[in-house]
Design a protein around this motif. Structure first.
Motif, short mmCIF file in Angstrom:
data_model
loop_
_atom_site.label_atom_id
_atom_site.label_comp_id
_atom_site.label_asym_id
_atom_site.label_seq_id
_atom_site.Cartn_x
_atom_site.Cartn_y
_atom_site.Cartn_z
N UNK A 38 6.90 -9.52 4.71
CA UNK A 38 6.96 -8.52 5.95
C UNK A 38 6.64 -8.88 7.19
N UNK A 39 5.43 -9.63 7.20
CA UNK A 39 4.92 -9.84 8.57
C UNK A 39 5.93 -10.76 9.30
N UNK A 41 8.97 -10.67 9.51
CA UNK A 41 10.03 -9.92 9.99
C UNK A 41 9.57 -8.94 11.00
N UNK A 42 8.08 -8.79 11.05
CA UNK A 42 7.89 -7.77 12.09
C UNK A 42 7.37 -8.48 13.27
N UNK A 43 7.06 -9.85 13.03
CA UNK A 43 6.71 -10.82 14.24
C UNK A 43 8.10 -10.88 15.01
N UNK A 44 9.14 -11.33 13.91
CA UNK A 44 10.65 -11.65 14.80
C UNK A 44 10.78 -10.49 15.52
N UNK A 45 10.87 -9.20 15.00
CA UNK A 45 11.22 -7.83 15.39
C UNK A 45 10.50 -7.56 17.15
N UNK A 46 9.11 -8.08 16.85
CA UNK A 46 8.27 -8.04 18.21
C UNK A 46 8.59 -8.84 19.30
N UNK A 47 9.14 -10.23 18.77
CA UNK A 47 9.52 -11.16 19.82
C UNK A 47 10.95 -10.63 20.44
N UNK A 48 11.97 -10.43 19.79
CA UNK A 48 13.26 -10.27 20.04
C UNK A 48 13.38 -8.73 20.62
N UNK A 49 12.74 -7.67 20.30
CA UNK A 49 13.11 -6.38 20.62
C UNK A 49 12.29 -6.00 21.94
N UNK A 50 12.50 -6.33 22.95
CA UNK A 50 12.08 -6.17 24.32
C UNK A 50 11.72 -4.66 24.59
N UNK A 87 3.48 -2.68 10.42
CA UNK A 87 3.87 -3.11 9.20
C UNK A 87 3.08 -2.82 7.96
N UNK A 88 1.75 -2.87 8.10
CA UNK A 88 0.88 -2.19 6.86
C UNK A 88 1.36 -0.61 6.64
N UNK A 89 1.82 0.05 7.53
CA UNK A 89 2.33 1.43 7.35
C UNK A 89 3.35 1.33 6.34
N UNK A 90 4.21 0.43 6.64
CA UNK A 90 5.30 0.40 5.81
C UNK A 90 5.09 -0.06 4.47
N UNK A 91 4.19 -0.94 4.19
CA UNK A 91 3.64 -1.25 2.77
C UNK A 91 2.95 0.00 2.15
N UNK A 92 2.25 0.64 3.00
CA UNK A 92 1.59 1.80 2.39
C UNK A 92 2.70 2.99 2.02
N UNK A 93 3.71 2.97 2.71
CA UNK A 93 4.89 3.98 2.51
C UNK A 93 5.49 3.68 1.18
N UNK A 94 5.89 2.32 1.02
CA UNK A 94 6.15 1.76 -0.31
C UNK A 94 5.29 2.13 -1.52
N UNK A 95 3.99 1.94 -1.36
CA UNK A 95 2.81 2.34 -2.12
C UNK A 95 2.77 3.78 -2.64
N UNK A 96 3.49 4.62 -1.60
CA UNK A 96 3.26 5.82 -1.94
C UNK A 96 4.48 6.20 -2.79
#
Length: 312
Positions: A38-39, A41-50, A87-96
């Motif tokens: 996941x990390x 993916x989120x790093x890539x999203x942060x870089x490309x999504x201005x 990103x951590x919230x997404x993981x927590x979402x999946x845990x829920x």
């Protein structure tokens, strides 16, 4: 000037496929391995999504000016931390969703009031937001199978998400209901839920597309923003107790706060606009209070304040 996209236009078409894949990785290998996927993916999203990155920085700059005691800034580093929090919230979402959360993972404030209402057969409206992680609220029902939770969402994936939830937990008492606008049919459906002693959660901090005539301008974190009237009108039509709900990650725990908002929302015809303005401003102030508790858990990656000026 380039027109800013409405938040509902920013969803990716593969969101269900992606969440299913992440959920499978989580179930098979656990949180640590999922972070390895996941990390990046989120790093890539942060870089490309201005646009999302700039919205994050603008929000953090606003916080820095409004609450200097938080000691944060709109730097790239803080924006990156903001996205990693997401990103951590997404993981927590999946845990829920997977039922991996235990009672020891969750703390409650004000839960007994909600349970007392349900025990009397009285349904309750919970005004939520995109601060924190509302999905964790499903554990309210997981720990007590007599509770039924309905969550109104503003996108076309509601039925697909429902099926995904059922695949992970056949006994899930969480039901997602798609709405694009508030109609008589919506009101009747939710009235049945309330009369059946169920909970209805409505995110009250985002306006729907094309709904500018049904929003209120409020002061939020030192600036003017639009918030929708619809959730409050709907809560008034349901004629039931109204609470706010916020689920924040604090010191490794999911802390769910339930706070009484109104015994019943009422908007007299003669003073309707004034009463509506006061109620929505009060909600904005409560949202602000909780936002300041965990500022990096505000997951609105679009220009939340600029919206109020798009038509000028």
């Amino acid at each position: 000037m380039k027109k800013t996209l409405h938040w509902t236009q920013m969803e990716e078409g593969g969101v269900i496929w992606g969440m299913r894949l992440l959920l499978r990785i989580y179930l098979l290998f656990g949180r640590t391995v999922l972070q390895l996927f996941l990390y990046p993916v989120v790093i890539y999203y942060w870089l490309i999504n201005r646009q999302a990155r700039q919205a994050s920085q603008a929000y953090l700059n606003r916080l820095a000016a409004f609450a200097p005691s938080l000691k944060l800034s709109g730097s790239f580093l803080w924006s990156f931390r903001h996205f990693i929090s997401f990103a951590n919230a997404i993981i927590d979402k999946l845990a829920a969703w997977s039922g991996a959360l235990t009672r020891a993972d969750v703390q409650y404030h004000g839960r007994n009031e909600i349970i007392a209402q349900i025990r009397k057969g009285q349904g309750v409206v919970l005004l939520g937001s995109h601060l924190g992680n509302l999905e964790v609220c499903r554990v309210i029902a997981d720990f007590d199978k007599t509770l039924h939770i309905n969550v109104l969402i503003h996108n076309k994936h509601a039925q697909k998400f429902n099926r995904l939830l059922k695949q992970t937990s056949d006994s899930s008492q969480l039901n997602l209901i798609q709405i694009t606008e508030i109609t008589a049919a919506t009101s009747m459906l939710l009235q049945d839920k309330i009369e059946g002693g169920e909970l209805v959660i409505i995110a009250a901090d985002r306006s729907l597309p094309g709904s500018r005539q049904h929003v209120a301008k409020v002061n939020f974190l030192g600036g003017e923003a639009l918030m929708p009237q619809g959730p409050f009108i709907l809560a008034g039509l349901l004629k039931c107790p109204v609470y706010t709900v916020f689920c924040l990650k604090q010191q490794g725990k999911h802390v769910i706060y339930f706070d009484h908002f109104s015994d019943m929302l009422n908007f007299p015809r003669k003073t309707r606009e004034q009463a509506m303005q006061q109620i929505i401003q009060r909600y904005a102030e409560r949202l602000q209070t909780y936002c300041l508790k965990e500022p990096l858990q505000w997951f609105n990656f679009f220009d939340f304040w600029r919206v109020s000026h798009d038509d000028e």
